[in-house]
Every structure is written in structure tokens, then in C-alpha cells.
Design an enzyme around this catalytic site. Structure first.
Site, PDB file in Angstrom:
ATOM      1  N   THR A 181       0.818  -1.213   0.000  1.00  0.00           N
ATOM      2  CA  THR A 181       0.000   0.000   0.000  1.00  0.00           C
ATOM      3  C   THR A 181       0.852   1.264   0.000  1.00  0.00           C
ATOM      4  OG1 THR A 181      -1.512   1.297   1.379  1.00  0.00           O
ATOM      5  CG2 THR A 181      -0.144  -0.272   2.522  1.00  0.00           C
TER       6      THR A 181
ATOM      7  N   TYR B 180      -1.929   0.252   9.840  1.00  0.00           N
ATOM      8  CA  TYR B 180      -2.155  -0.496   8.599  1.00  0.00           C
ATOM      9  C   TYR B 180      -0.888  -0.453   7.732  1.00  0.00           C
ATOM     10  CZ  TYR B 180      -3.724  -1.256   3.811  1.00  0.00           C
ATOM     11  OH  TYR B 180      -3.817  -1.684   2.517  1.00  0.00           O
TER      12      TYR B 180
END
Ligand code: UDP
Length: 341
Positions: free
Chosen positions: A118, A142
């Protein structure tokens, strides 16, 4: 017989689209999923191997049964906001689950691994365009958990020759243009589906998380990429590995940043409707701007994003949302069973 690919998270939003793209490219996708956030109905392009990444034996069993040539690893918890409220859950699930999978992959003798990382691994870098050489300083759990998994892959690559392609996604949006699969999260937290639900009256309003950021209109800037384009890159990444080209990281975005307000404005042209809006506070963990430098995927993989304009992405998501979503009845049952709707 078609080469098989084990697709973790194959019942989820991006994983299901990836299964479709793999099947279309002549592979057999085997969806490995615990169905905690995915939908059995979304597994339409190959078999479902139900299992859990925290249960090593279930991974070993699936690899032994299906004997894939490669693993594509999508399964993860992926919500920035939630990761700031419950970081332990993110570190435990994402890192432990991935470590189990990577160890099982190596033990099964498989040396090709495609990983969903990501742009959140880059963190907040003052509006610079982020390319693959940009140092990574995540600002939320995350992104931190995904960066840790990149590190595990680096070490397993060095120790065991596990060749891996890492894709760092920017903001994935849209739905399969043929309407076979689409985005359905319970609860939904992403900007575009929430905005469309607010237009359809399925929720009272879209809350804009912060309008005092140092951007052109005060709202956060993101780089949106169509899910169909994103999964096309995965097929190219798989072929890259199968051709023996080795380990590489690629960003997947378009290089165009849009503010939350610009996304809202674009939806008016597509839907002919106003979005009911509420001003809200900043969401913890949000970077001001995340914009991709994606030249590497284009020049090295031959990736050609075709549907990643804002109107196209919102239009495909709108058709999917209005169509009631194919996981409708089953989805509603699961949602009720979980007490979430
Ligand atoms: N956002 C918002 N309201 C919402 C959901 C998202 O204002 O209900 C904003 C969010 O703060 C971010 C952008 O929209 O700036 C994209 O958020 P999303 O959750 O879709 O993806 P993320 O960037 O977290 O991966």
C-alpha cells in the site's frame, strides 16, 4: 491443465476481481479465504479453499491440494481508521498471517509470490510524488503492518529465493465493468461507495473527514485507480515472475491526485444528484496527500490503465451500487448475523 494460482482474499473486493482477471488470462484461481469480510458468492472464477491465514495447517492443506505455481496475497485488514483504534489487531492479523503464508509457500517449494502492499507504507511526505525509491515512513498501523510484511519478503527472498512482486496500491475504486463483482464491505468505510450510498439515500450523508488540510480546497488528496486496471497489473506481475524476471516493487496509481471535494464534484456529473454532506473532524492516521509515481509499472510491466478516470470509476461503482450488488441477499443475511445492519 491451466496453471493454478492461490489467491488469498479471493472472496474480497480486489481478490475477486483478480480471480476474474486470472481466469481470463488462462490461469485457474483458487480463492483462499476465511469469509470474515469476503463473500462466497464473489468466488465465481475458480474453486474456494476455505481457510485462515492464522491457521498454518489450513494453508499447508490448500497448497498441497491445489499445487499452485504462485501465491497472490490480498487477504488483510485494510482500514486506516480502524488500524489506529486497534493497532494490535492489525499487527497480529496482517503480520502473523502473512508470515504463516510466506513460510508455508517456501515449505511447499513455491518461489513466486505477489503481494498487495500500500501507499500507506510511504506515510505523509509533504505532497511529493511518491515513487518506489521514496523512503517509507508509515504513519498508521495499517501501513506499518504492510511495510513489515515487505521486510519479511525481502528476508525470505534472500534466504530461500522467494521471488516476489510487491504492488503498492493507491486508492482502489470502481467495479467490474461487466457487473460480475464489485465492492461490498460491511461496514463500508471508503469514500466513493459511501458517497454513492448517501446519494441513493441508503445513509443520511457523507461526512467529510477534515477540511483544514494544507491542500487546494482543504480536503485530503488521493490517487484513485480502477480495480480492473489494478488487477490487470497483477496478471502482468505474475507473468513477470513466471518469466524469471525476479523480485521488484511497483506502485499502482495514476499520478493524478484528487481532493475529497473533487471526487464529490465528479460524482454530480455521473449521477446527476447532490451528495448530502456533513463536515467532520480529521480521521486519525490520514495522510494529507498520497499521489503515485507509476512510471515503473508502465515502462517495465507494460501496464496500461484504461478505466482509471474519475468519471469512469465512479460510473462503474454507481452501476454496481444501484444494481443492488450480487451479494445482496446473502450479504444482507451475513450482515444481520453479524449484528452490523
Ligand atoms: N473520507 C471521507 N469520508 C468518508 C470516508 C473517507 O472524507 O466517509 C476521506 C478520507 O479521509 C480520505 C479519502 O476520503 O482522505 C479516502 O479515504 P478512503 O477511506 O476511501 O481510503 P484510504 O485513503 O483511507 O485508503
Amino acid at each position: 491443465m491451466a496453471d493454478r494460482v492461490l489467491v488469498t482474499g479471493g472472496a474480497g473486493y480486489i481478490g475477486a476481481h483478480a480471480c476474474k482477471a486470472l481466469a481470463r488470462a488462462g490461469f485457474e484461481p483458487v480463492a483462499f479465504d476465511n469469509l470474515s469480510t469476503g463473500w462466497a458468492e464473489a468466488v465465481r472464477f475458480g474453486p474456494l479453499a476455505q481457510g485462515d491465514l492464522t491457521d498454518r495447517a489450513s494453508i499447508d492443506a490448500a497448497l498441497a491440494e491445489w499445487n499452485p505455481v504462485a501465491v497472490m496475497h490480498f487477504a488483510a485488514l485494510s482500514l486506516v481508521g480502524e488500524s489506529m483504534k486497534d493497532p494490535g489487531k492489525y499487527w497480529r492479523t496482517n503480520v502473523n498471517g502473512s508470515l504463516n503464508l510466506i513460510e508455508a509457500t517456501v515449505a511447499a517449494g513455491i518461489r513466486n509470490f505477489v503481494f498487495s502492499s500500500t501507499c500507506a507504507t510511504y506515510g505523509d511526505q509533504d505532497g511529493v510524488v511518491l515513487n518506489e525509491a521514496t523512503p517509507q515512513y508509515p504513519i498508521n498501523a495499517y501501513g506499518g503492518s504492510k511495510l513489515a510484511i515487505e521486510g519479511i519478503l525481502r528476508d525470505f527472498g534472500a534466504a530461500f529465493g522467494l521471488n516476489h512482486v510487491i504492488f503498492r496500491y493507491f486508492n482502489v475504486a470502481g467495479a467490474d465493468p461487466e457487473g460480475e463483482v464489485g465492492e461490498q464491505h460491511v461496514p463500508e468505510t471508503h469514500l466513493i461507495p459511501i458517497m454513492l450510498e448517501a446519494i441513493e439515500g441508503k445513509r443520511p450523508a457523507l461526512t467529510v473527514f477534515g477540511d483544514d488540510y494544507p491542500t487546494r480546497d482543504g480536503t485530503c488528496v488521493r490517487d484513485y485507480v480502477h480495480v480492473s486496471d489494478l488487477v490487470d497489473a497483477h496478471v502482468l506481475g505474475l507473468k513477470w515472475l513466471l518469466d524469471g524476471k525476479g523480485t521488484r516493487a511497483f506502485n499502482l496509481g495514476t499520478g493524478n491526485g484528487f481532493t475529497v471535494r473533487e471526487v464529490i464534484d465528479a460524482s454530480r456529473a455521473v449521477t446527476n444528484a447532490e451528495v448530502p454532506l456533513v463536515r467532520g473532524a480529521r480521521r486519525a492516521g490520514d495522510a494529507v496527500a498520497l499521489v503515485s509515481g507509476s512510471e515503473r509499472a508502465i515502462s517495465e510491466l507494460g501496464w496500461e490503465p484504461k478505466r482509471s478516470s474519475l468519471p469512469q470509476m465512479i460510473g462503474d461503482a454507481w452501476r454496481w451500487s444501484k444494481g443492488g450488488a450480487i451479494f445482496g441477499e446473502a450479504g444482507a443475511r451475513t450482515c444481520r448475523a453479524r449484528g452490523e445492519c
